[in-house]
Design a protein around this motif. Sequence first.
Motif, PDB file in Angstrom:
ATOM      1  N   ILE A   1      49.319  88.832 -28.494  1.00 34.33           N
ATOM      2  CA  ILE A   1      50.084  87.677 -28.046  1.00 34.33           C
ATOM      3  C   ILE A   1      49.532  86.433 -28.729  1.00 34.33           C
ATOM      4  N   SER A   2      50.343  85.706 -29.403  1.00 32.81           N
ATOM      5  CA  SER A   2      49.853  84.521 -30.111  1.00 32.81           C
ATOM      6  C   SER A   2      49.694  83.371 -29.133  1.00 32.81           C
ATOM      7  N   ARG A   3      48.865  82.424 -29.523  1.00 33.07           N
ATOM      8  CA  ARG A   3      48.652  81.262 -28.677  1.00 33.07           C
ATOM      9  C   ARG A   3      49.960  80.486 -28.512  1.00 33.07           C
ATOM     10  N   ARG A   4      50.749  80.423 -29.598  1.00 39.69           N
ATOM     11  CA  ARG A   4      52.004  79.661 -29.522  1.00 39.69           C
ATOM     12  C   ARG A   4      52.954  80.290 -28.511  1.00 39.69           C
ATOM     13  N   ARG A   5      53.116  81.622 -28.570  1.00 43.23           N
ATOM     14  CA  ARG A   5      54.033  82.293 -27.664  1.00 43.23           C
ATOM     15  C   ARG A   5      53.571  82.165 -26.229  1.00 43.23           C
ATOM     16  N   LEU A   6      52.250  82.199 -25.997  1.00 39.41           N
ATOM     17  CA  LEU A   6      51.733  82.191 -24.633  1.00 39.41           C
ATOM     18  C   LEU A   6      52.074  80.900 -23.911  1.00 39.41           C
TER      19      LEU A   6
ATOM     20  N   LEU B   1      40.951  85.486 -19.551  1.00 37.94           N
ATOM     21  CA  LEU B   1      40.877  84.862 -20.858  1.00 37.94           C
ATOM     22  C   LEU B   1      40.712  85.913 -21.944  1.00 37.94           C
ATOM     23  N   THR B   2      41.216  85.590 -23.137  1.00 37.43           N
ATOM     24  CA  THR B   2      40.932  86.401 -24.316  1.00 37.43           C
ATOM     25  C   THR B   2      40.636  85.472 -25.476  1.00 37.43           C
ATOM     26  N   GLY B   3      39.851  85.957 -26.423  1.00 39.29           N
ATOM     27  CA  GLY B   3      39.508  85.157 -27.588  1.00 39.29           C
ATOM     28  C   GLY B   3      40.377  85.470 -28.779  1.00 39.29           C
ATOM     29  N   ASP B   4      40.478  84.492 -29.667  1.00 37.57           N
ATOM     30  CA  ASP B   4      41.244  84.696 -30.894  1.00 37.57           C
ATOM     31  C   ASP B   4      40.463  85.462 -31.953  1.00 37.57           C
ATOM     32  N   HIS B   5      39.138  85.594 -31.782  1.00 37.57           N
ATOM     33  CA  HIS B   5      38.306  86.195 -32.830  1.00 37.57           C
ATOM     34  C   HIS B   5      37.363  87.248 -32.238  1.00 37.57           C
ATOM     35  N   PRO B   6      37.894  88.256 -31.556  1.00 34.20           N
ATOM     36  CA  PRO B   6      37.013  89.203 -30.851  1.00 34.20           C
ATOM     37  C   PRO B   6      36.051  89.944 -31.763  1.00 34.20           C
ATOM     38  N   ASP B   7      36.414  90.138 -33.029  1.00 31.59           N
ATOM     39  CA  ASP B   7      35.557  90.903 -33.938  1.00 31.59           C
ATOM     40  C   ASP B   7      34.413  90.063 -34.496  1.00 31.59           C
TER      41      ASP B   7
ATOM     42  N   ASP C   1      36.735  77.916 -38.433  1.00 30.74           N
ATOM     43  CA  ASP C   1      36.734  76.464 -38.619  1.00 30.74           C
ATOM     44  C   ASP C   1      37.227  75.739 -37.380  1.00 30.74           C
ATOM     45  N   GLN C   2      38.050  76.391 -36.597  1.00 28.01           N
ATOM     46  CA  GLN C   2      38.571  75.797 -35.358  1.00 28.01           C
ATOM     47  C   GLN C   2      37.621  75.987 -34.182  1.00 28.01           C
ATOM     48  N   GLY C   3      36.540  76.717 -34.396  1.00 29.48           N
ATOM     49  CA  GLY C   3      35.575  76.945 -33.336  1.00 29.48           C
ATOM     50  C   GLY C   3      35.900  78.177 -32.525  1.00 29.48           C
ATOM     51  N   PHE C   4      35.528  78.142 -31.244  1.00 23.04           N
ATOM     52  CA  PHE C   4      35.787  79.221 -30.302  1.00 23.04           C
ATOM     53  C   PHE C   4      37.120  78.918 -29.614  1.00 23.04           C
ATOM     54  N   THR C   5      38.106  79.768 -29.770  1.00 20.29           N
ATOM     55  CA  THR C   5      39.446  79.498 -29.233  1.00 20.29           C
ATOM     56  C   THR C   5      40.038  80.751 -28.616  1.00 20.29           C
ATOM     57  N   GLY C   6      41.049  80.563 -27.778  1.00 27.58           N
ATOM     58  CA  GLY C   6      41.699  81.713 -27.174  1.00 27.58           C
ATOM     59  C   GLY C   6      42.852  81.317 -26.283  1.00 27.58           C
TER      60      GLY C   6
ATOM     61  N   LYS D   1      24.653  94.878 -17.868  1.00 28.42           N
ATOM     62  CA  LYS D   1      25.456  93.710 -17.497  1.00 28.42           C
ATOM     63  C   LYS D   1      26.530  93.474 -18.558  1.00 28.42           C
ATOM     64  N   PRO D   2      27.612  92.787 -18.195  1.00 30.26           N
ATOM     65  CA  PRO D   2      28.682  92.538 -19.167  1.00 30.26           C
ATOM     66  C   PRO D   2      28.179  91.855 -20.430  1.00 30.26           C
ATOM     67  N   GLY D   3      28.788  92.247 -21.550  1.00 26.97           N
ATOM     68  CA  GLY D   3      28.439  91.642 -22.828  1.00 26.97           C
ATOM     69  C   GLY D   3      29.205  90.361 -23.066  1.00 26.97           C
ATOM     70  N   VAL D   4      29.106  89.867 -24.264  1.00 24.58           N
ATOM     71  CA  VAL D   4      29.697  88.580 -24.606  1.00 24.58           C
ATOM     72  C   VAL D   4      31.192  88.700 -24.845  1.00 24.58           C
ATOM     73  N   ASP D   5      31.868  87.576 -24.726  1.00 20.00           N
ATOM     74  CA  ASP D   5      33.241  87.411 -25.180  1.00 20.00           C
ATOM     75  C   ASP D   5      33.325  86.011 -25.763  1.00 20.00           C
ATOM     76  N   GLU D   6      34.473  85.613 -26.268  1.00 19.06           N
ATOM     77  CA  GLU D   6      34.523  84.346 -27.007  1.00 19.06           C
ATOM     78  C   GLU D   6      34.322  83.128 -26.122  1.00 19.06           C
ATOM     79  N   ALA D   7      34.720  83.204 -24.858  1.00 17.90           N
ATOM     80  CA  ALA D   7      34.501  82.078 -23.946  1.00 17.90           C
ATOM     81  C   ALA D   7      33.075  82.029 -23.435  1.00 17.90           C
ATOM     82  N   ASN D   8      32.379  83.147 -23.528  1.00 15.17           N
ATOM     83  CA  ASN D   8      30.982  83.275 -23.085  1.00 15.17           C
ATOM     84  C   ASN D   8      30.218  83.964 -24.214  1.00 15.17           C
ATOM     85  N   PRO D   9      29.945  83.243 -25.323  1.00 17.85           N
ATOM     86  CA  PRO D   9      29.625  83.909 -26.578  1.00 17.85           C
ATOM     87  C   PRO D   9      28.153  84.200 -26.843  1.00 17.85           C
ATOM     88  N   ARG D  10      27.252  83.897 -25.882  1.00 16.89           N
ATOM     89  CA  ARG D  10      25.831  84.099 -26.172  1.00 16.89           C
ATOM     90  C   ARG D  10      25.183  85.047 -25.182  1.00 16.89           C
ATOM     91  N   ASN D  11      24.367  85.949 -25.690  1.00 19.34           N
ATOM     92  CA  ASN D  11      23.529  86.767 -24.837  1.00 19.34           C
ATOM     93  C   ASN D  11      22.425  85.914 -24.222  1.00 19.34           C
TER      94      ASN D  11
END
Length: 679
Positions: A49-54, A414-420, A431-436, A510-520
């Motif tokens: 799902i793209s950010r625009r469509r959402l 939430l989901t991130g735009d750059h999960p990989d 370049d846009q930073g952490f987004t989702g 414990k849960p791992g990282v995601d883009e909104a919570n990106p640091r161990n």
Amino acid sequence: MKPLALFAAHEPAGSRARVTCQYKCGNACFHEVPNTSANTYFGDIVAGISRRRLLQGSAAAVVAIGAASALAACGDGTEVGPAANSGGTGTGFAPVAPNTEDALVVPEGYEQGVVIRWGDPLFEDAPEFDFFGQTPAAQAEQFGYNNDFAGLLPIEGQPGKYLLVVNHEYTTEQFMFPGYKPEAITREQVEIAMAAHGLSVVEVHGDPGSGRLKPVFGKYNRRITATTEFRLTGPAAGSPLLKTSADPTGTKVLGTINNCSGGVTPWGTVLSGEENFNAYFVGKSADPVAAARLKRYGIGESDAPHYWEKFDKRFDIAAEPNESHRFGWVVEVDPWDPASTPVKHTALGRFKHEAANIHVAADGTVVAYTGDDERFDYMYKFVSARKVEPGTGAASRRHNMTILDAGTLYVAKLTGDHPDRIDGSGTVPSDQGFTGTGQWIPILRTAEDGRGESLVDGMTAEEVAVFTRLAGDKVGATKMDRPEDFEANPKTGKVYVALTNNDKRGTDGKPGVDEANPRNKNKNGQVLELTDDHAGTSFTWTLLLVCGDPAAADTYFAGYDKTKVSPISCPDNLAFDPYGNLWISTDGNALDANDGLFAVVLDGDRRGETKQFLSVPVGAETCGPVITEERVMVCVQHPGETDDASVENPASHWPDGGTTQPRPAVVAVWKSGGGRIGV
């Protein structure tokens, strides 16, 4: 003290003292994380799902009404009043350097003054504070302990006169009572502590030519404590889950406790969040279902640090199994009517509310944002079914105080735009930073008649209201790094969330990282920026700040030059100045310096510029910022609260100096000779 044996097992996140962990949050850092659910990660649900469509179909414009009653159309860039792009106007001060001074340090060219401190009398017949001669009756008429949230409400038609409304989050008995021994706590000490909780309402008058404020014995002055009567409203009111031997109706509660942050509503009332209420209850249930619910809310069997259950069986789970269900709500107080009964709104759900803050859509729909301040817990919003009535008069307030009793409660995914590209190191993924993107999942709908409808399979409406965490678990909400304060920018409508820290992120089991919570092992926290379809169900997001040492690779300041920002750690409370800049107070600075207050530019080529405005004394936390053109106010909570301190050996003598005991206090800061803050 009994819990000291636990300290060797785990260090608090940030620089928070262990004694603060004990009394403030019931040793949350030392206990297992309450959320053990196996939620489906949102990326699996909305992949593609793209950010625009959402965001298609989002409202074209909304109206925000903040604490200062500022109105601005937003969502389509339309401006009303001052320009939405501040470009940094209001941040023109020389930043304070990180320090460990036992003082409130402000920029050059600024002055400060204590407004009110623990024990100051609120009524003409109240005694002066006597540290060595406290009584419950005296404390009930004096300013309470550990001030957190502060709201400053102008008195209509009386320039320079205000109501100051302040939360009193918790008590630290070992710093309140000489020779204190937990195992020998007395009834009088418990009753003093109960009277030091709650809220204070006090009239304050400005000093012409400066930002100084002076408390007076005004007709609105009031103390709300742990024994003040409250009224329950919404879908859980009258539920068997809320009935006790003292209240068989399930509609009346004595007291409010652990009131953390809050918000001023557009109709002139104050919302207060009951946060770490679990730390006041102790006991075990033989019913496995009840026991699991207690565990999910962090209520222990033997280590409540305040020992209130020794003299008040309400706090003993075995004696009153439902009493804990009557805390953990958003509280609303009408400061203009000292005889009014405060309300607990069950339609907003029960969890460890840091705060609740209001945004009003263009059609009058009220949106209340609130977070659950626990590692790996959730973000929520409530969308009203009723419309706001303009104004702050008595008639409008009566109607508007019912707005939070009918509508829909949502929890965020939430989901991130750059999960990989998220590996736990904090490396910026683009370049846009952490987004989702994100979705608000409905979990509870409350009708006009107060009846609830559960939107979660396997749970009744009353269960969703009382055990809201379990509802969030069932629908797979995103586990966040301690979501604390939410604030909507009154100029742009964007919503900001302080995520304080989470040193358990990415650790074993414990849960791992995601883009909104990106640091161990996240010790420094981050600030999330939402572009929300406020009355709808979709949003986009970006991380404005990934906090910490600017020289560290795992920090991010919205792309701004990191050599030109102040170090910031553990964001807690948020506020806006009249120009649209974000101000952040910190709690638990993990960078070996005292906590402080910071201004952040949100727009233009200086977006992300972060400057420290003040720092608080040794052992203290910065709370409840209020930012106006003529003054900055903060609550200085638990000064001198360090692990090696005691009444006999205090770590701080702030604010009174000399050999005095430290006292939590509210402080005002203003520009020398007058003038606008930061201009």
